[in-house]
Design an enzyme around this catalytic site. Structure first.
Site, PDB file in Angstrom:
ATOM      1  N   HIS A 273      -0.989  -7.880 -44.937  1.00  0.00           N
ATOM      2  CA  HIS A 273      -0.802  -6.531 -45.500  1.00  0.00           C
ATOM      3  C   HIS A 273       0.696  -6.197 -45.566  1.00  0.00           C
ATOM      4  O   HIS A 273       1.188  -5.701 -46.587  1.00  0.00           O
ATOM      5  CB  HIS A 273      -1.561  -5.535 -44.604  1.00  0.00           C
ATOM      6  CG  HIS A 273      -1.422  -4.095 -44.987  1.00  0.00           C
ATOM      7  ND1 HIS A 273      -2.469  -3.342 -45.499  1.00  0.00           N
ATOM      8  CD2 HIS A 273      -0.374  -3.242 -44.901  1.00  0.00           C
ATOM      9  CE1 HIS A 273      -2.055  -2.110 -45.727  1.00  0.00           C
ATOM     10  NE2 HIS A 273      -0.784  -2.019 -45.363  1.00  0.00           N
ATOM     11  N   GLU A 274       1.418  -6.477 -44.481  1.00  0.00           N
ATOM     12  CA  GLU A 274       2.853  -6.126 -44.432  1.00  0.00           C
ATOM     13  C   GLU A 274       3.663  -7.019 -45.371  1.00  0.00           C
ATOM     14  O   GLU A 274       4.615  -6.555 -46.006  1.00  0.00           O
ATOM     15  CB  GLU A 274       3.396  -6.238 -42.999  1.00  0.00           C
ATOM     16  CG  GLU A 274       2.680  -5.399 -41.948  1.00  0.00           C
ATOM     17  CD  GLU A 274       2.540  -3.940 -42.303  1.00  0.00           C
ATOM     18  OE1 GLU A 274       3.343  -3.427 -43.114  1.00  0.00           O
ATOM     19  OE2 GLU A 274       1.607  -3.297 -41.793  1.00  0.00           O
TER      20      GLU A 274
ATOM     21  N   CYS B 248      -3.477   2.232 -44.579  1.00  0.00           N
ATOM     22  CA  CYS B 248      -2.041   2.075 -44.868  1.00  0.00           C
ATOM     23  C   CYS B 248      -1.348   3.394 -44.597  1.00  0.00           C
ATOM     24  O   CYS B 248      -1.826   4.448 -45.041  1.00  0.00           O
ATOM     25  CB  CYS B 248      -1.861   1.653 -46.332  1.00  0.00           C
ATOM     26  SG  CYS B 248      -0.124   1.404 -46.782  1.00  0.00           S
ATOM     27  N   LEU B 249      -0.229   3.327 -43.875  1.00  0.00           N
ATOM     28  CA  LEU B 249       0.513   4.553 -43.562  1.00  0.00           C
ATOM     29  C   LEU B 249       1.093   5.187 -44.829  1.00  0.00           C
ATOM     30  O   LEU B 249       1.408   6.369 -44.830  1.00  0.00           O
ATOM     31  CB  LEU B 249       1.623   4.250 -42.549  1.00  0.00           C
ATOM     32  CG  LEU B 249       1.135   3.728 -41.189  1.00  0.00           C
ATOM     33  CD1 LEU B 249       2.306   3.368 -40.293  1.00  0.00           C
ATOM     34  CD2 LEU B 249       0.229   4.748 -40.502  1.00  0.00           C
TER      35      LEU B 249
ATOM     36  N   GLN C 217       8.366   0.400 -46.734  1.00  0.00           N
ATOM     37  CA  GLN C 217       7.697   1.700 -46.603  1.00  0.00           C
ATOM     38  C   GLN C 217       8.655   2.807 -46.165  1.00  0.00           C
ATOM     39  O   GLN C 217       8.337   3.984 -46.299  1.00  0.00           O
ATOM     40  CB  GLN C 217       6.542   1.601 -45.588  1.00  0.00           C
ATOM     41  CG  GLN C 217       5.403   0.723 -46.066  1.00  0.00           C
ATOM     42  CD  GLN C 217       4.333   0.578 -45.000  1.00  0.00           C
ATOM     43  OE1 GLN C 217       4.442  -0.265 -44.100  1.00  0.00           O
ATOM     44  NE2 GLN C 217       3.310   1.407 -45.079  1.00  0.00           N
TER      45      GLN C 217
ATOM     46  N   GLY D 289       1.359  -1.591 -37.898  1.00  0.00           N
ATOM     47  CA  GLY D 289       2.406  -2.349 -38.581  1.00  0.00           C
ATOM     48  C   GLY D 289       3.227  -1.429 -39.458  1.00  0.00           C
ATOM     49  O   GLY D 289       2.819  -0.292 -39.746  1.00  0.00           O
TER      50      GLY D 289
ATOM     51  N   HIS E  13       3.567  -5.623 -48.738  1.00  0.00           N
ATOM     52  CA  HIS E  13       4.531  -4.521 -48.934  1.00  0.00           C
ATOM     53  C   HIS E  13       5.891  -5.072 -49.332  1.00  0.00           C
ATOM     54  O   HIS E  13       6.561  -4.520 -50.207  1.00  0.00           O
ATOM     55  CB  HIS E  13       4.685  -3.706 -47.641  1.00  0.00           C
ATOM     56  CG  HIS E  13       3.645  -2.639 -47.444  1.00  0.00           C
ATOM     57  ND1 HIS E  13       3.415  -1.642 -48.371  1.00  0.00           N
ATOM     58  CD2 HIS E  13       2.804  -2.390 -46.402  1.00  0.00           C
ATOM     59  CE1 HIS E  13       2.457  -0.833 -47.912  1.00  0.00           C
ATOM     60  NE2 HIS E  13       2.071  -1.264 -46.724  1.00  0.00           N
TER      61      HIS E  13
HETATM   62  O1  K1U Z   1       1.495  -1.126 -43.290  1.00  0.00           O
HETATM   63  C1  K1U Z   1       0.908  -0.127 -42.940  1.00  0.00           C
HETATM   64  O2  K1U Z   1       0.767   0.799 -43.716  1.00  0.00           O
HETATM   65  C2  K1U Z   1       0.367  -0.026 -41.539  1.00  0.00           C
HETATM   66  C3  K1U Z   1      -1.125  -0.275 -41.489  1.00  0.00           C
HETATM   67  C4  K1U Z   1      -1.365  -1.726 -41.134  1.00  0.00           C
HETATM   68  C5  K1U Z   1      -2.757  -2.242 -41.304  1.00  0.00           C
HETATM   69  C6  K1U Z   1      -3.860  -1.601 -40.809  1.00  0.00           C
HETATM   70  C7  K1U Z   1      -5.116  -2.127 -40.977  1.00  0.00           C
HETATM   71  C8  K1U Z   1      -5.291  -3.330 -41.611  1.00  0.00           C
HETATM   72  C9  K1U Z   1      -4.186  -3.948 -42.120  1.00  0.00           C
HETATM   73  C10 K1U Z   1      -2.926  -3.420 -41.966  1.00  0.00           C
HETATM   74  C11 K1U Z   1      -1.731   0.652 -40.451  1.00  0.00           C
HETATM   75  O3  K1U Z   1      -1.358   0.622 -39.324  1.00  0.00           O
HETATM   76  S1  K1U Z   1      -2.948   1.738 -40.972  1.00  0.00           S
HETATM   77  C12 K1U Z   1      -3.442   2.657 -39.553  1.00  0.00           C
HETATM   78  C13 K1U Z   1      -4.127   1.907 -38.474  1.00  0.00           C
HETATM   79  O4  K1U Z   1      -3.641   1.952 -37.373  1.00  0.00           O
HETATM   80  C14 K1U Z   1      -5.333   1.097 -38.674  1.00  0.00           C
HETATM   81  C15 K1U Z   1      -6.204   1.269 -39.718  1.00  0.00           C
HETATM   82  C16 K1U Z   1      -7.334   0.484 -39.875  1.00  0.00           C
HETATM   83  C17 K1U Z   1      -7.609  -0.499 -38.941  1.00  0.00           C
HETATM   84  C18 K1U Z   1      -6.760  -0.689 -37.871  1.00  0.00           C
HETATM   85  C19 K1U Z   1      -5.638   0.125 -37.734  1.00  0.00           C
HETATM   86 ZN    ZN Z   2       0.559  -0.416 -45.643  1.00  0.00          ZN
END
Ligand code: K1U
Ligand code: ZN
Length: 169
Positions: free
Chosen positions: A134-135, A92-93, A51, A46, A138
């Site tokens: 989560h998004e 989170c990225l 971001q 996401g 943000h």
């Molecule tokens: O918003 C962001 O920073 C993107 C984030 C989204 C997210 C991941 C995990 C749970 C909730 C929201 C990411 O993509 S982090 C990287 C990722 O691919 C990931 C990390 C943990 C679990 C699954 C995916």
């Molecule tokens: Zn995030």
């Protein structure tokens, strides 16, 4: 298409509250394409416009294994949440390398505009529900580490600042 720089915690710009998208026009279409490319390149599931330092209510998501099912949510609104919640491991990225548990609703219903500007309703559960919550945080200027204890959050802040100083060298 262009790769967009992702803001890193604790950048104060991440705490800006996003404003509604007023028109799903060519500028927004370009932003959607750029955000999708940025999310795929960063291997995220996401990305919120906040971001990439655009403070408008726009989210892109792709939770598919094959990375071929992008979803676009413009001006998303939570219309229903389940009573049940769960602790989910999140990343989170904007906080690279940090993963921790956050309590989220198991299921949510969201109304939004899609990438074509049409109204849609999304009933989400599992990873999609977690990612949407989560998004949407943000867009409200909230980063997931703000759910953690002050002790953990301060440790993460210091770690991020150290890594950013080392990257600048
Ligand atoms: O918003 C962001 O920073 C993107 C984030 C989204 C997210 C991941 C995990 C749970 C909730 C929201 C990411 O993509 S982090 C990287 C990722 O691919 C990931 C990390 C943990 C679990 C699954 C995916
Ligand atoms: Zn995030």
């Amino acid at each position: 298409m262009a790769l967009l720089p992702i803001l890193c915690y604790p950048d104060p710009k991440l705490h800006t509250v996003a404003q509604p998208v007023l028109s799903v026009d060519a500028r927004i279409q370009t932003l959607i394409a750029d955000m999708l490319q940025t999310m795929y390149e960063a291997k995220g599931i996401g990305l919120a416009a906040s971001q990439v330092n655009v403070h408008e209510r726009l989210i892109v998501i792709d939770i598919s294994e094959d990375r071929d099912a992008p979803q676009v949510l413009i001006n998303p609104q939570l219309v229903w949440t389940s009573v049940e919640t769960h602790l989910n491991e999140e990343g989170c990225l904007s906080v690279p390398g940090i993963y921790d548990g956050v309590q989220r609703f198991d299921a949510v219903t969201v109304s939004a505009l899609n990438g074509e500007g049409q109204s849609c309703v999304i009933e989400a559960e599992g990873l999609l529900a977690v990612c949407i919550q989560h998004e949407m945080d943000h867009l409200m200027g909230k980063v997931f580490v703000e759910y953690l204890s002050p002790l953990k959050r301060n440790r993460i802040k210091k770690k991020m600042l150290k890594a950013q100083r080392e990257d600048e060298r």
